[in-house]
Design a protein around this motif. Structure first.
Motif, PDB file in Angstrom:
ATOM      1  N   TYR A  55       0.623  -1.279  -0.098  1.00 38.83           N
ATOM      2  CA  TYR A  55      -0.073   0.238   0.005  1.00 38.83           C
ATOM      3  C   TYR A  55       1.203   0.834  -0.043  1.00 38.83           C
ATOM      4  CZ  TYR A  55      -3.389   2.672   0.866  1.00 38.83           C
ATOM      5  OH  TYR A  55      -4.729   3.795   0.833  1.00 38.83           O
ATOM      6  N   TYR A 206      -4.507  -2.598  -3.196  1.00 38.03           N
ATOM      7  CA  TYR A 206      -6.143  -3.451  -2.224  1.00 38.03           C
ATOM      8  C   TYR A 206      -5.604  -5.690  -2.235  1.00 38.03           C
ATOM      9  CZ  TYR A 206      -6.379   0.939  -3.397  1.00 38.03           C
ATOM     10  OH  TYR A 206      -6.441   2.540  -2.698  1.00 38.03           O
ATOM     11  N   SER A 282     -12.071   3.506  -5.254  1.00 37.54           N
ATOM     12  CA  SER A 282     -11.546   4.626  -5.026  1.00 37.54           C
ATOM     13  C   SER A 282     -10.519   4.961  -6.721  1.00 37.54           C
ATOM     14  CB  SER A 282     -10.197   3.565  -4.577  1.00 37.54           C
ATOM     15  OG  SER A 282      -9.337   4.126  -4.201  1.00 37.54           O
TER      16      SER A 282
HETATM   17  C1  AVI Z   1      -8.795   5.659   2.480  1.00 38.79           C
HETATM   18  N1  AVI Z   1      -8.786   5.391   1.711  1.00 38.79           N
HETATM   19  C2  AVI Z   1      -8.322   6.414   0.636  1.00 38.79           C
HETATM   20  C3  AVI Z   1      -8.419   4.369   1.018  1.00 38.79           C
HETATM   21  C4  AVI Z   1      -8.515   3.846  -0.258  1.00 38.79           C
HETATM   22  O1  AVI Z   1      -7.388   3.633  -1.091  1.00 38.79           O
HETATM   23  O2  AVI Z   1      -9.304   3.926  -0.807  1.00 38.79           O
HETATM   24  C5  AVI Z   1      -9.581   2.873   1.597  1.00 38.79           C
HETATM   25  C6  AVI Z   1      -9.156   1.322   1.291  1.00 38.79           C
HETATM   26  N2  AVI Z   1      -9.635   1.105   0.909  1.00 38.79           N
HETATM   27  C7  AVI Z   1      -8.254  -0.255   0.509  1.00 38.79           C
HETATM   28  N3  AVI Z   1      -6.880  -0.401   0.996  1.00 38.79           N
HETATM   29  C8  AVI Z   1      -6.925   1.562   1.585  1.00 38.79           C
END
Ligand code: AVI
Length: 332
Positions: A55, A206, A282
């Protein structure tokens, strides 16, 4: 002397989760909005996602804020009222706060009260001079948030993490319009936006190997059991996330592994094998795409900071057309 106000609760509807789940399961395709990920467990899991090697958004944006935080504060003004949307555990915030003047004020806004309390306490210890006014509120209903006091200060929204990507483009424009109303004519915004890039990088982000994103997605079912008394088989669903190139967005779904039902307050929702609940989008934007949406909402893009690979952008937007504009800045 530090002053931390008690947490104020605004615009939170206790029944909203139930209504959203019921309405989301009644429609086809099924969909539950991503803001319901963030109960205490979901917020913890989100922090774990942010620390995974896959991430990249968190560490990339942190690098940009670390390198250019002082420049950003030069633009927004050191004595401002900094309003953070979706402050969560507020780990990036010190990278700006450390450059603000002692008389600056900080207004963290988050939907998860325990997280808001914890991060407010931690920041209060790190910045003992700062005035802090935590608001437990849903920033998706920003038009119902009012700020009192500091009428003479510039109001600046800080919206990191590319959380704006969880809105549809139409919602982005609406949210940015409400943000403009909240900060007033002299206001500004620093907003982090994740960029379009290789689908391999996006898909990995993800689908982390440790399984935290899967647990985060599946926690929605556990929350439905805990808070709504939903009768369901949590092992009957699987995490599924992929980059939809045509839409320019990651989509997260909960996929039914079999033919099954979810029962909730006398209502039965029938699932076929392979049927999904769409739980999150997202969106990823090029700098130009995002600036275009900002302009539609009345903002003037004035500056942009990015990393060496151009994976993530922090935009500086102003409501004043006459403020000078600068070329993109690259670093880290
Ligand atoms: C909070 N948001 C910006 C994250 C995204 O990357 O969209 C939430 C997330 N969903 C899965 N991983 C992170």
């Amino acid at each position: 002397m530090r002053s931390t106000s008690p947490v104020l609760r605004v615009n939170l509807d206790d029944d909203e989760f139930h209504t959203a789940v019921r309405d989301g399961l009644r429609r086809h395709p099924r969909m539950i909005p991503p803001k319901f990920f963030y109960d205490a467990r979901g917020s913890e899991l989100f922090d774990l996602i942010c620390a995974t090697p896959e991430y990249y958004p968190t560490r990339t944006e942190t690098g940009i804020l670390d390198e250019f935080g002082a420049e950003m504060v030069e633009r927004i003004g050191g004595s401002c009222v900094l309003i953070e949307l979706g402050s969560g555990s507020a780990t990036k915030t010190p990278l700006l706060l450390r450059h603000l003047s002692g008389d600056a004020a900080y207004v963290p806004i988050d939907i998860c009260e325990p997280y808001l309390l914890r991060s407010t306490q931690r920041l209060g210890m790190m910045f003992p001079e700062m005035h802090t006014h935590p608001l437990c509120a849903d920033y998706m209903h920003l038009s119902s948030v009012k700020l009192d006091g500091y009428a003479d200060r510039r109001r600046v929204i800080f919206f990191p993490g590319s959380s704006i990507g969880n809105c549809t483009p139409a919602e982005v424009v609406q949210l940015l319009r409400h943000a403009a109303q909240l900060v007033g004519a002299n206001g500004a915004m620093l907003i982090g936006v994740d960029s379009k890039k290789s689908p391999d990088v996006l898909n990995a982000a993800y689908n982390d190997a440790a399984g935290y994103t899967a647990a985060f997605n599946l926690n929605l079912l556990a929350r439905m059991q805990r808070e709504l008394g939903a009768q369901l088989d949590p092992d009957g669903f699987a995490h599924y996330a992929y980059y939809n190139v045509a839409q320019g967005r990651i989509e997260m779904h909960l996929v039914s592994r079999k033919r099954q039902t979810i029962k909730m307050q006398h209502e039965v929702f029938q699932f076929d094998e392979g049927e999904t609940i769409h739980t999150e989008n997202s969106y990823k934007y090029t700098a130009q795409e995002f600036q275009q949406l900002a302009r539609l909402a009345g903002w003037h893009p004035k500056m942009l900071w990015t990393d060496r690979e151009g994976w993530f952008n922090v935009h500086y937007l102003s409501l004043s057309a006459s403020e000078p504009q600068h070329l993109p800045h690259q670093g880290c």
